[in-house]
Structures are given as C-alpha cells and as structure tokens.
Design a protein around this motif. Structure first.
Motif, PDB file in Angstrom:
ATOM      1  N   LEU A   1       0.823  -1.218   0.000  1.00 14.64           N
ATOM      2  CA  LEU A   1       0.000   0.000   0.000  1.00 14.64           C
ATOM      3  C   LEU A   1       0.853   1.263   0.000  1.00 14.64           C
ATOM      4  CD1 LEU A   1      -2.855  -0.990   2.493  1.00 14.64           C
ATOM      5  CD2 LEU A   1      -2.969  -0.819  -0.012  1.00 14.64           C
ATOM      6  N   ALA A   2       1.964   1.217   0.741  1.00 12.87           N
ATOM      7  CA  ALA A   2       2.844   2.385   0.789  1.00 12.87           C
ATOM      8  C   ALA A   2       3.486   2.655  -0.569  1.00 12.87           C
ATOM      9  CB  ALA A   2       3.919   2.188   1.853  1.00 12.87           C
ATOM     10  N   LEU A   3       3.776   1.588  -1.311  1.00 11.40           N
ATOM     11  CA  LEU A   3       4.421   1.736  -2.613  1.00 11.40           C
ATOM     12  C   LEU A   3       3.440   2.035  -3.733  1.00 11.40           C
ATOM     13  CD1 LEU A   3       7.037  -1.176  -2.537  1.00 11.40           C
ATOM     14  CD2 LEU A   3       7.487   1.269  -2.402  1.00 11.40           C
ATOM     15  N   VAL A   8       1.905   3.620  -9.196  1.00 17.50           N
ATOM     16  CA  VAL A   8       0.937   4.167 -10.145  1.00 17.50           C
ATOM     17  C   VAL A   8       1.561   5.306 -10.942  1.00 17.50           C
ATOM     18  CG1 VAL A   8      -1.252   5.416 -10.358  1.00 17.50           C
ATOM     19  CG2 VAL A   8      -1.069   3.462  -8.809  1.00 17.50           C
ATOM     20  N   PHE A   9       2.264   6.199 -10.249  1.00 14.40           N
ATOM     21  CA  PHE A   9       2.936   7.318 -10.920  1.00 14.40           C
ATOM     22  C   PHE A   9       3.942   6.795 -11.947  1.00 14.40           C
ATOM     23  CE2 PHE A   9       6.286  10.440 -11.384  1.00 14.40           C
ATOM     24  CZ  PHE A   9       5.577  11.627 -11.539  1.00 14.40           C
ATOM     25  N   PHE A  10       4.753   5.818 -11.540  1.00 13.33           N
ATOM     26  CA  PHE A  10       5.755   5.246 -12.450  1.00 13.33           C
ATOM     27  C   PHE A  10       5.076   4.588 -13.648  1.00 13.33           C
ATOM     28  CE2 PHE A  10       8.420   1.787 -13.960  1.00 13.33           C
ATOM     29  CZ  PHE A  10       9.640   2.413 -14.111  1.00 13.33           C
TER      30      PHE A  10
END
Length: 279
Positions: A1-3, A8-10
C-alpha cells in the motif's frame, strides 16, 4: 500500500510511455493518422542504411569520448584541490558545484556569447595574446569541441563532488604509512589514491557515458545540429525525426537503439573494469 502511489505514478508517466514508444517503433505514424500503420522491423532496418543516423552516432561517440576524458581529468583534479584543508573551502565547493544546478538553456545561451567570434570573451582573450580566434560554433572543425568544453564546464563540478566523496572515504592511515616508507605525493597518488578510487572512477565513467549519449539541450540551444550537421547527435536527430518530420515510429526506433547502445556500453564497462573494483 505504501508503494502503490509511486507505482501508479511510475506506471502512468514512465512505464506506459516507454511501452507505447516500443509499440510505435514497429509502426509508421505521423501523429495525424487515426491509427499507426504496422511496418514490422522496417524502421530498424532503415536505420542501418541511414547515413545521417550513422553520422550522428559517430558524432555522439566523439562527444562521449571527449567529455568523459575531460570529466575524469578535471573532476579528479578539482576534487584533489577541494580535499585540502583551506580557509573558505566550503564556499569554494559550493561555487564549483553551482554549474551543475544551473539551467542547461541558460548555460547554453551564456556560452554562445562566450564563443561569439567578434565580441566573445574567449576570442577577446586570445586576441590579447596575439591569436586570431576561430568562428567557434559556425566552423565544422570547432563546433563539436565547443560543445564538449561547455558540457565539461557544466558537469565537472558535479563529478568532482563524487570524487571528493571517494577521496574522503580513503583511510588516512594508508597515506601515513606511505609517508613513513618514504613515498612522495606522486607515489601516494599513483599507488594509493587511484587504486582505492577504482569504484568511484567506474561509476563516473558509466554515468558520464550515459549522460553524454543523451545530450540534447546544449546542442539545441547552441548549434541546432549545425553547422552542416556537424553537431547533430543521436537525441537531436531523434528530435528532428519526431517533431520536424513527424516520423514518430522512426524516432521511437532511434530511441530504443540508443537504449540498447547505452545498455551494451554499460555492460562492457562493468565487464572490463568491474573485476578490479572492490564491491
């Protein structure tokens, strides 16, 4: 969840564009047609017959060799000077690093004026000692060396910081032992400093090659690929194909060829020099 946010951005801004560019490299598309036209490997085979692409490849290689040599010599020399216990040393380190955080466009504009054949500072200094300076950026013999000088001025401070970190990581005990054994400054540098800087040197060479093969902004601002295409490097040629001739598929193929070249050169450097580097 933290990643997840970073993933998503990447995926949206790196993964998808790269994947779509790879898809386009097998198509012919001018951005006006509703759908790209499949051409298979035609874009890649055309590159092998494209004299302008091959010339851009050679000029990129020359630029890379020149800038890497300058960075190794001048960055290491600057790092050795900045490693001394001098008054105001922190100020000097900041001043030498400033070009690395300055806009490439601003640097390019300033150096265009520096290289001006009539009013530029460089030719004015040459004239003061009786030398007629060349028409730097308008002469095919001097345009690429001029870009190398500018890029070196911009990047030497950054890589000097990396060398400085490597120098400060060397235990001073080695130098004290060498001094007791009668070694001078040159002997200490040749037999202690350089061998223990091998990991740093490898990193600097690899990063310099990668950055050099991707040079674009300085070429765009200072020469526009001229005179007569003598400074048209790979990424500038890619730009022309994509946004001047609107050959997006062909430009995408050039981009992935650049990626393959950089990847192979990086592997070769690690294979050639990595064995002598302490990990």
């Amino acid at each position: 969840l933290a990643l997840l946010p970073a993933a998503v951005f990447f995926g949206l801004f790196v993964g998808f564009p790269v994947g779509y560019a790879f898809y386009l490299s097998f198509h012919d598309w001018n951005m006006m047609a509703p759908t790209p036209f499949w051409v298979g490997l035609e874009n890649y085979t055309e590159l092998l017959r494209d004299a302008e692409f091959l010339r851009s490849l050679v000029q990129t290689a020359l630029f890379t060799v020149g800038i890497t040599a300058c960075i190794l010599v001048f960055s290491l020399g600057m790092a050795l000077l900045l490693d001394q216990k001098l008054r105001w040393i922190r100020l000097y380190r900041t001043l030498f690093y400033l070009p690395a955080v300055t806009s490439l466009v601003a640097i390019g504009i300033v150096w265009v004026w520096m290289f001006d054949p009539q009013y530029g500072l460089i030719n004015q200094m040459l004239a003061a000692i009786g030398i007629d300076g060349p028409i730097w950026l308008a002469d095919k013999r001097y345009a690429l060396p001029s870009l190398i000088i500018t890029a070196a001025w911009r990047n030497v401070g950054y890589f000097a910081t990396i060398f400085l970190a490597g120098l400060q990581g060397i235990d001073r005990m080695y130098y004290e032992s060498a001094r007791i054994d009668g070694a001078g400054a040159w002997g200490s540098f040749w037999y202690i400093t350089l061998p223990l800087l091998r990991p740093t040197i490898l990193f600097v060479v690899v990063m310099s090659v990668i950055l050099s093969f991707q040079v674009f902004a300085l070429v765009y601002v200072m020469t526009g690929g001229g005179p007569a295409g003598s400074t048209s490097v790979l990424v500038y040629y890619l730009y022309l194909q994509a946004f001047t001739y609107f050959r997006m598929g062909y430009a995408s193929a050039i981009g992935f060829v650049i990626f393959v070249i950089i990847f192979i050169l990086t592997i070769v450097q690690f294979k050639a020099f990595g064995k002598s580097v302490e990990v």
